[in-house]
Design a protein around this motif. Structure first.
Motif, PDB file in Angstrom:
ATOM      1  N   UNK A 297       0.832  -1.206   0.000  1.00  0.00           N
ATOM      2  CA  UNK A 297       0.000   0.000   0.000  1.00  0.00           C
ATOM      3  C   UNK A 297       0.865   1.254   0.000  1.00  0.00           C
ATOM      4  N   UNK A 298       1.941   1.238   0.753  1.00  0.00           N
ATOM      5  CA  UNK A 298       2.858   2.383   0.759  1.00  0.00           C
ATOM      6  C   UNK A 298       3.527   2.542  -0.600  1.00  0.00           C
ATOM      7  N   UNK A 299       3.845   1.418  -1.239  1.00  0.00           N
ATOM      8  CA  UNK A 299       4.405   1.485  -2.579  1.00  0.00           C
ATOM      9  C   UNK A 299       3.419   2.088  -3.563  1.00  0.00           C
ATOM     10  N   UNK A 300       2.144   1.723  -3.432  1.00  0.00           N
ATOM     11  CA  UNK A 300       1.116   2.297  -4.300  1.00  0.00           C
ATOM     12  C   UNK A 300       1.007   3.798  -4.075  1.00  0.00           C
ATOM     13  N   UNK A 301       1.022   4.214  -2.811  1.00  0.00           N
ATOM     14  CA  UNK A 301       0.960   5.641  -2.515  1.00  0.00           C
ATOM     15  C   UNK A 301       2.151   6.382  -3.120  1.00  0.00           C
ATOM     16  N   UNK A 302       3.333   5.786  -3.027  1.00  0.00           N
ATOM     17  CA  UNK A 302       4.525   6.421  -3.574  1.00  0.00           C
ATOM     18  C   UNK A 302       4.423   6.613  -5.091  1.00  0.00           C
ATOM     19  N   UNK A 303       3.624   5.754  -5.754  1.00  0.00           N
ATOM     20  CA  UNK A 303       3.426   5.861  -7.202  1.00  0.00           C
ATOM     21  C   UNK A 303       2.203   6.692  -7.555  1.00  0.00           C
ATOM     22  N   UNK A 304       1.531   7.231  -6.539  1.00  0.00           N
ATOM     23  CA  UNK A 304       0.337   8.024  -6.782  1.00  0.00           C
ATOM     24  C   UNK A 304      -0.890   7.191  -7.059  1.00  0.00           C
ATOM     25  N   UNK A 305      -0.879   5.919  -6.655  1.00  0.00           N
ATOM     26  CA  UNK A 305      -1.994   5.005  -6.887  1.00  0.00           C
ATOM     27  C   UNK A 305      -2.790   4.811  -5.597  1.00  0.00           C
ATOM     28  N   UNK A 306      -4.009   4.288  -5.723  1.00  0.00           N
ATOM     29  CA  UNK A 306      -4.826   3.931  -4.564  1.00  0.00           C
ATOM     30  C   UNK A 306      -4.482   2.510  -4.135  1.00  0.00           C
ATOM     31  N   UNK A 307      -4.229   2.291  -2.832  1.00  0.00           N
ATOM     32  CA  UNK A 307      -3.946   0.931  -2.363  1.00  0.00           C
ATOM     33  C   UNK A 307      -5.146   0.016  -2.570  1.00  0.00           C
ATOM     34  N   UNK A 308      -4.864  -1.265  -2.761  1.00  0.00           N
ATOM     35  CA  UNK A 308      -5.920  -2.248  -2.930  1.00  0.00           C
ATOM     36  C   UNK A 308      -6.418  -2.738  -1.566  1.00  0.00           C
ATOM     37  N   UNK A 309      -7.643  -3.225  -1.496  1.00  0.00           N
ATOM     38  CA  UNK A 309      -8.163  -3.767  -0.232  1.00  0.00           C
ATOM     39  C   UNK A 309      -7.387  -5.009   0.198  1.00  0.00           C
ATOM     40  N   UNK A 310      -7.319  -5.228   1.496  1.00  0.00           N
ATOM     41  CA  UNK A 310      -6.659  -6.404   2.059  1.00  0.00           C
ATOM     42  C   UNK A 310      -7.656  -7.556   2.128  1.00  0.00           C
ATOM     43  N   UNK A 311      -7.225  -8.731   1.655  1.00  0.00           N
ATOM     44  CA  UNK A 311      -8.050  -9.928   1.739  1.00  0.00           C
ATOM     45  C   UNK A 311      -7.206 -11.073   2.296  1.00  0.00           C
ATOM     46  N   UNK A 312      -7.785 -11.829   3.208  1.00  0.00           N
ATOM     47  CA  UNK A 312      -7.026 -12.921   3.830  1.00  0.00           C
ATOM     48  C   UNK A 312      -7.948 -14.057   4.228  1.00  0.00           C
ATOM     49  N   UNK A 313      -7.479 -15.297   4.045  1.00  0.00           N
ATOM     50  CA  UNK A 313      -8.178 -16.479   4.530  1.00  0.00           C
ATOM     51  C   UNK A 313      -7.202 -17.411   5.208  1.00  0.00           C
ATOM     52  N   UNK A 314      -7.633 -18.029   6.287  1.00  0.00           N
ATOM     53  CA  UNK A 314      -6.779 -18.987   7.010  1.00  0.00           C
ATOM     54  C   UNK A 314      -6.653 -20.278   6.211  1.00  0.00           C
ATOM     55  N   UNK A 315      -5.642 -21.052   6.562  1.00  0.00           N
ATOM     56  CA  UNK A 315      -5.376 -22.304   5.858  1.00  0.00           C
ATOM     57  C   UNK A 315      -5.158 -23.480   6.804  1.00  0.00           C
ATOM     58  N   UNK A 316      -4.494 -23.222   7.946  1.00  0.00           N
ATOM     59  CA  UNK A 316      -4.122 -24.321   8.833  1.00  0.00           C
ATOM     60  C   UNK A 316      -3.935 -23.825  10.263  1.00  0.00           C
ATOM     61  N   UNK A 317      -3.888 -24.778  11.178  1.00  0.00           N
ATOM     62  CA  UNK A 317      -3.510 -24.525  12.573  1.00  0.00           C
ATOM     63  C   UNK A 317      -2.357 -25.474  12.883  1.00  0.00           C
ATOM     64  N   UNK A 318      -1.108 -25.025  12.704  1.00  0.00           N
ATOM     65  CA  UNK A 318       0.036 -25.906  12.950  1.00  0.00           C
ATOM     66  C   UNK A 318       0.426 -25.893  14.430  1.00  0.00           C
ATOM     67  N   UNK A 319       0.577 -27.075  15.010  1.00  0.00           N
ATOM     68  CA  UNK A 319       0.818 -27.186  16.445  1.00  0.00           C
ATOM     69  C   UNK A 319       1.912 -28.208  16.704  1.00  0.00           C
ATOM     70  N   UNK A 320       3.020 -27.767  17.313  1.00  0.00           N
ATOM     71  CA  UNK A 320       4.061 -28.712  17.711  1.00  0.00           C
ATOM     72  C   UNK A 320       3.722 -29.263  19.089  1.00  0.00           C
ATOM     73  N   UNK A 321       4.031 -30.545  19.277  1.00  0.00           N
ATOM     74  CA  UNK A 321       3.781 -31.222  20.557  1.00  0.00           C
ATOM     75  C   UNK A 321       5.105 -31.779  21.046  1.00  0.00           C
ATOM     76  N   UNK A 322       5.982 -30.874  21.485  1.00  0.00           N
ATOM     77  CA  UNK A 322       7.345 -31.260  21.778  1.00  0.00           C
ATOM     78  C   UNK A 322       8.150 -31.333  20.497  1.00  0.00           C
ATOM     79  N   UNK A 323       9.346 -31.903  20.590  1.00  0.00           N
ATOM     80  CA  UNK A 323      10.224 -32.003  19.422  1.00  0.00           C
ATOM     81  C   UNK A 323       9.950 -33.260  18.604  1.00  0.00           C
ATOM     82  N   UNK A 324       9.101 -34.169  19.111  1.00  0.00           N
ATOM     83  CA  UNK A 324       8.942 -35.460  18.462  1.00  0.00           C
ATOM     84  C   UNK A 324       7.556 -35.695  17.877  1.00  0.00           C
ATOM     85  N   UNK A 325       6.666 -34.729  18.002  1.00  0.00           N
ATOM     86  CA  UNK A 325       5.311 -34.961  17.533  1.00  0.00           C
ATOM     87  C   UNK A 325       4.655 -33.620  17.205  1.00  0.00           C
TER      88      UNK A 325
END
Length: 379
Positions: A297-325
């Motif tokens: 968005x800052x790059x767009x502003x520096x070029x005189x452009x309007x920033x695009x909307x932010x869109x995000x979706x989750x994908x996973x929940x990664x969880x370590x259970x110690x070093x072995x699992x």
């Protein structure tokens, strides 16, 4: 354009790198402010607490080779009308655009005794102090308060590293409640195998020097208490007059600009970011994309452009259970669980792939080799 980025965690560092890469050819000047000279891999502090020595990265080394200026100091005030930030109470820095990336801290105010008697993960040194405390114990009890991802990872890491200690996990909800039923059942079996005493449906009334008192009066004795139950934003943004939500996070528009002060961007845990499915919650998975987007968005502003909307979706929940699992729960874009999950050595390899040291990714960002959608996955 003078750009100041406050906070050099995963999100702030990403935003600074991206902003520099997108604006420096058009005269952009990026200053990164952080109270510690260390780049802390907060996702791995449970490993530090368990006694593992991780690589030590200095922020100056991470930004070496760019035009980013690093200022070590604590931001004590923001004046959005004058477009100035005060560092350590006596140094003033001016900006044209500000990126607020000062993430949340452990909520040590809501429960009596937490600030005085519990360990937290608010910085690397506290994890080191917990490791030193546990290293001196041959027997005894460690209480981990909080059954979210951080609490579960900590309990399993500590139980594996210190098999002679009794680890008690206290939680209002069932640990791993955000996961699907089968992944949660696997998590429960692993904790049972490690000898972790899980007590769900309980609430801590106060933390004392020798343990915790539960609501109802029961006392759980402990040689050390780790507090992972809840976070809050610092009052800095609210004190500056920025519009914040009930948790102190900066309320932002669709391009991550403050709704009250559009020359301020807020990213990561510091921002209340709305998506069609609700407000995103603070994780590295969602934080890094906000940092990338702010830089774009800052790059767009520096070029005189309007920033695009932010869109995000989750994908996973990664969880370590110690070093072995580990267990990886795959999710829909709103973070609700899908049917699919992986465990064991495949989960370990997956977790290491997605949450290993971010330095290679930061180097790619600096070189402009990471597209804006790279971390959005299902967005």
């Amino acid at each position: 354009m003078r750009i100041i980025v406050l906070g050099a965690g995963y999100t702030g560092m990403t935003a600074a790198m991206r902003a520099w890469q997108k604006t420096h050819k058009r005269g952009g000047q990026v200053t990164l402010v952080n109270p510690s000279p260390r780049f802390t891999e907060r996702l791995r502090l449970h490993q530090t607490a368990a006694g593992e020595r991780l690589a030590d990265h200095l922020i100056e080394d991470v930004v070496a080779g760019t035009g980013i200026t690093f200022v070590q100091g604590r931001v004590t005030a923001i004046d959005p009308e004058a477009r100035e930030v005060t560092v350590d109470g006596d140094r003033t820095l001016g900006y044209d655009r500000l990126v607020y990336a000062i993430g949340t801290v452990t909520d040590t105010w809501s429960t009596p005794g937490v600030a005085d008697h519990a360990y937290t993960y608010d910085d690397h040194d506290q994890a080191v102090r917990l490791a030193a405390r546990l290293d001196g114990l041959r027997e005894g009890t460690v209480v981990v308060a909080g059954g979210g991802l951080t609490g579960v990872e900590s309990a399993t890491e500590l139980a594996e590293a210190h098999p002679g200690l009794r680890v008690v996990l206290l939680s209002r909800a069932v640990p791993g409640s955000m996961m699907g039923e089968r992944a949660r059942a696997y998590l429960s079996r692993v904790m049972d195998g490690l000898g972790i005493e899980v007590r769900s449906g309980v609430e801590v009334a106060k933390v004392l020097p020798g343990g915790v008192e539960l609501v109802g009066g029961e006392f759980v004795a402990a040689e050390a208490t780790l507090w992972t139950a809840g976070t809050r934003a610092l009052p800095l943004a609210a004190d500056a007059g920025l519009t914040v939500d009930a948790r102190g996070r900066v309320v932002v528009d669709e391009v991550l600009r403050s709704v009250s002060h559009p020359d301020v961007y807020a990213v990561g845990d510091a921002a209340a970011v709305s998506q069609p499915y609700g407000t995103i919650h603070g994780t590295c998975q969602s934080g890094i994309p906000t940092g990338l987007h702010a830089g774009d968005a800052l790059g767009a502003e520096a070029r005189g452009k309007d920033p695009k909307p932010f869109r995000f979706g989750y994908f996973h929940q990664p969880l370590s259970l110690g070093r072995k699992d580990g267990v990886i729960q795959f999710v829909r874009r709103d973070d609700t669980p899908r049917r699919w999950y992986i465990t064991g050595r495949w989960a370990i390899a997956y977790k290491e792939m997605v949450s290993s040291s971010p330095l290679p990714s930061l180097n790619l960002i600096r070189r402009g080799l990471v597209p804006s959608w790279a971390f959005r996955l299902t967005a």
